[in-house]
Scaffold this active site. Structure first.
Site, PDB file in Angstrom:
ATOM      1  N   LYS A   1       0.863  -1.186   0.000  1.00  0.00           N
ATOM      2  CA  LYS A   1       0.000   0.000   0.000  1.00  0.00           C
ATOM      3  C   LYS A   1       0.896   1.232   0.000  1.00  0.00           C
ATOM      4  O   LYS A   1       1.788   1.365   0.837  1.00  0.00           O
ATOM      5  CB  LYS A   1      -0.860  -0.022   1.263  1.00  0.00           C
ATOM      6  CG  LYS A   1      -1.730   1.224   1.496  1.00  0.00           C
ATOM      7  CD  LYS A   1      -3.000   1.164   0.693  1.00  0.00           C
ATOM      8  CE  LYS A   1      -3.979   2.258   1.082  1.00  0.00           C
ATOM      9  NZ  LYS A   1      -4.638   1.987   2.372  1.00  0.00           N
TER      10      LYS A   1
ATOM     11  N   SER B   1       0.875   5.712  -1.232  1.00  0.00           N
ATOM     12  CA  SER B   1       0.048   6.854  -1.602  1.00  0.00           C
ATOM     13  C   SER B   1      -0.037   6.963  -3.118  1.00  0.00           C
ATOM     14  O   SER B   1       0.943   6.718  -3.831  1.00  0.00           O
ATOM     15  CB  SER B   1       0.649   8.140  -1.036  1.00  0.00           C
ATOM     16  OG  SER B   1      -0.011   9.260  -1.564  1.00  0.00           O
TER      17      SER B   1
ATOM     18  N   THR C   1      -0.963  12.011  -1.190  1.00  0.00           N
ATOM     19  CA  THR C   1      -2.105  12.609  -1.870  1.00  0.00           C
ATOM     20  C   THR C   1      -2.582  13.836  -1.120  1.00  0.00           C
ATOM     21  O   THR C   1      -2.942  14.851  -1.728  1.00  0.00           O
ATOM     22  CB  THR C   1      -3.243  11.587  -1.989  1.00  0.00           C
ATOM     23  OG1 THR C   1      -2.777  10.457  -2.719  1.00  0.00           O
ATOM     24  CG2 THR C   1      -4.449  12.183  -2.691  1.00  0.00           C
ATOM     25  N   ALA C   2      -2.605  13.749   0.209  1.00  0.00           N
ATOM     26  CA  ALA C   2      -3.043  14.891   1.006  1.00  0.00           C
ATOM     27  C   ALA C   2      -2.213  16.124   0.674  1.00  0.00           C
ATOM     28  O   ALA C   2      -2.752  17.229   0.517  1.00  0.00           O
ATOM     29  CB  ALA C   2      -2.935  14.554   2.492  1.00  0.00           C
TER      30      ALA C   2
ATOM     31  N   HIS D   1      -7.195  10.937   7.852  1.00  0.00           N
ATOM     32  CA  HIS D   1      -7.732   9.778   8.548  1.00  0.00           C
ATOM     33  C   HIS D   1      -8.582  10.156   9.760  1.00  0.00           C
ATOM     34  O   HIS D   1      -9.477  10.977   9.675  1.00  0.00           O
ATOM     35  CB  HIS D   1      -6.612   8.812   8.935  1.00  0.00           C
ATOM     36  CG  HIS D   1      -5.917   8.198   7.756  1.00  0.00           C
ATOM     37  ND1 HIS D   1      -6.512   8.029   6.537  1.00  0.00           N
ATOM     38  CD2 HIS D   1      -4.648   7.717   7.618  1.00  0.00           C
ATOM     39  CE1 HIS D   1      -5.665   7.467   5.692  1.00  0.00           C
ATOM     40  NE2 HIS D   1      -4.523   7.266   6.330  1.00  0.00           N
TER      41      HIS D   1
END
Length: 279
Positions: free
Chosen positions: A53, A55, A110-111, A154
């Site tokens: 996993k 980003s 991404t943030a 989150h």
């Protein structure tokens, strides 16, 4: 097969059945639990496992070695990062952040891309300083005046009021209004030399199991939930596990292409062939 994903409830919920050996004919898994900033760095260094996993924002650096899988990740609506300020600052608009110190959890997320794209429109002159700090330190730093604003992700969506902070902007809402597309957050990737068909099948089977037996993963989820309350963990899963987790579809791929294409145009990520996202 070696896989790395975060201890966050959305990941442990999705992968519980596969990691626990509950799926017939699925490859046996060896799991490394690592926050996404760690997996981003592992993948970029070529030191990561076969499946991990990361980003979506890290993909421009990775797509020569890794393939984006069409399932298992986190996209959605109403689940974007937040920009927070102290309560007495909330009445001010985004332009008040010009020249200020802003804390972010990563510069390859991404943030952060959403934040920079938003700031290009809303913060004339840009920020004074971007400070990278661990996610759990950001809200206390804003509360205590060590920085002027903070970018959070989150579970902070559910807990920021506990730090006497207020929402300046929801970057997810801004992105959806600006593009009409969902927000790409976390991606599942696999090394290009790997046969990904069994991996995709196993991820979808694990997700099917999780949806059919939502309580089966509860102990596993909370074991890795980093002192998160069961209620917050449940909200986290409801927010980040959805139809895009099962299949990106055209809206999902379109959102990823829009985000990374715009970021490349602004020099926030390296230029790359967008076709690699689908191949």
């Amino acid at each position: 097969m070696h896989i790395a994903y975060s201890p966050c409830p959305n990941d442990t919920f999705i992968f519980h059945a596969w990691a626990s050996g509950l799926l017939r004919d699925a490859p046996e898994l060896s799991v490394t639990y690592a926050d996404i900033d760690v997996t981003n760095k592992l993948a970029a260094a070529g030191e990561g496992p076969e499946v991990m996993k990361v980003s979506y924002a890290a993909l421009p650096w990775l797509l020569q070695q890794y393939k984006l899988l069409p399932c298992g990740g986190a996209l959605g609506r109403g689940c974007g990062p937040l920009v927070l300020v102290k309560e007495h600052e909330a009445a001010r608009d985004a332009s008040a952040l010009a020249g200020k110190r802003i804390a972010v959890p990563s510069e390859r997320s991404t943030a952060y891309l959403l934040f920079r794209l938003w700031a290009e429109q809303k913060v004339p002159g840009g920020f004074g300083e971007i400070i990278v700090m661990p996610f759990h330190e950001i809200m206390p730093a804003v509360r205590d005046g060590l920085v002027d604003g903070g970018l959070v992700i989150h579970e902070a969506r559910f807990t920021y009021q506990d730090y006497e902070l207020q929402l300046l902007t929801d970057l997810g809402s801004w992105w959806e209004e600006d593009t009409g597309l969902p927000i790409p957050l976390g991606a599942i990737i696999a090394k290009r030399e790997l046969d990904t068909a069994p991996v995709i099948q196993a991820i979808r089977a694990s997700l099917d199991y999780a949806w059919k037996h939502p309580q089966a993963s509860a102990e596993y989820v909370m074991e890795h939930a980093q002192e998160m309350s069961p209620d917050v963990a449940r909200q986290h899963i409801e927010l980040y596990v959805n139809d895009f987790s099962y299949s990106l579809g055209e809206d999902g791929y379109g959102a990823i292409e829009s985000l990374l294409g715009r970021a490349a145009q602004q020099g926030l990520v390296p230029a790359f062939d967008l076709a690699l996202l689908r191949s």
